[in-house]
Design a protein around this motif. Sequence first.
Motif, PDB file in Angstrom:
ATOM      1  N   ALA A   1      -0.772   9.614   5.643  1.00 15.72           N
ATOM      2  CA  ALA A   1      -2.002   8.911   5.293  1.00 15.72           C
ATOM      3  C   ALA A   1      -1.703   7.794   4.304  1.00 15.72           C
ATOM      4  N   THR A   2      -2.663   6.890   4.153  1.00 10.98           N
ATOM      5  CA  THR A   2      -2.570   5.922   3.068  1.00 10.98           C
ATOM      6  C   THR A   2      -2.917   6.655   1.780  1.00 10.98           C
ATOM      7  N   LEU A   3      -2.374   6.186   0.686  1.00 10.39           N
ATOM      8  CA  LEU A   3      -2.538   6.866  -0.589  1.00 10.39           C
ATOM      9  C   LEU A   3      -3.040   5.877  -1.626  1.00 10.39           C
ATOM     10  N   GLU A   4      -4.156   6.196  -2.230  1.00 11.10           N
ATOM     11  CA  GLU A   4      -4.686   5.378  -3.312  1.00 11.10           C
ATOM     12  C   GLU A   4      -4.353   6.067  -4.629  1.00 11.10           C
TER      13      GLU A   4
ATOM     14  N   VAL B   1       4.666   9.383   8.104  1.00 10.75           N
ATOM     15  CA  VAL B   1       3.515   8.909   7.353  1.00 10.75           C
ATOM     16  C   VAL B   1       2.298   9.751   7.723  1.00 10.75           C
TER      17      VAL B   1
ATOM     18  N   TRP C   1      -2.975  17.141   8.845  1.00  9.29           N
ATOM     19  CA  TRP C   1      -1.663  16.620   8.461  1.00  9.29           C
ATOM     20  C   TRP C   1      -0.610  17.713   8.395  1.00  9.29           C
TER      21      TRP C   1
ATOM     22  N   ASP D   1      -7.881   9.400   7.001  1.00  5.26           N
ATOM     23  CA  ASP D   1      -6.495   8.962   6.924  1.00  5.26           C
ATOM     24  C   ASP D   1      -6.157   8.429   5.532  1.00  5.26           C
ATOM     25  N   ARG D   2      -6.951   8.796   4.529  1.00  3.55           N
ATOM     26  CA  ARG D   2      -6.717   8.334   3.162  1.00  3.55           C
ATOM     27  C   ARG D   2      -6.737   9.506   2.195  1.00  3.55           C
TER      28      ARG D   2
ATOM     29  N   TRP E   1       1.980   5.165   0.624  1.00  4.27           N
ATOM     30  CA  TRP E   1       1.775   6.095   1.731  1.00  4.27           C
ATOM     31  C   TRP E   1       2.046   7.520   1.283  1.00  4.27           C
TER      32      TRP E   1
ATOM     33  N   MET F   1       0.846  -1.179   0.000  1.00  5.77           N
ATOM     34  CA  MET F   1       0.000   0.000   0.000  1.00  5.77           C
ATOM     35  C   MET F   1       0.889   1.238   0.000  1.00  5.77           C
TER      36      MET F   1
ATOM     37  N   THR G   1       3.747  10.679   2.551  1.00  9.11           N
ATOM     38  CA  THR G   1       4.724  10.971   3.600  1.00  9.11           C
ATOM     39  C   THR G   1       5.299  12.373   3.445  1.00  9.11           C
TER      40      THR G   1
END
Length: 103
Positions: free
Chosen positions: A12-15, A10, A97, A34-35, A3, A1, A5
């Motif tokens: 958030a998660t990153l799509e 870190v 963030w 958090d995404r 991130w 997955m 940064t």
Amino acid sequence: MPWLTRDGEVLATLEVAGSVLRRLSGGVGHCPTDRALLLRPPLLLHTIAQPFGVEVAFCDHDLRVLSVVWLRPWRMARPRLRARHVVVAPAGAFERWRLSAGD
């Protein structure tokens, strides 16, 4: 997955939305805080027919943040000529963030 940064921290998660189908599906405003969603290339960015606003970070080729804007519902973002990527997150996420230009 992947991130999102900043200096090893870190955020958030990153799509990554590289396909047209994923870009059209939208839904970033309903994502957990958090995404984030990475769009490349940044073609047309809007919140038309969305009842919520989003935060947008326009990034250069090296993913350095050029500018950050809050896009209200039913609005379109002006394109940034130097932007090669866009990070989109639910409203209020960038403040939490502490994401800003230069990151």
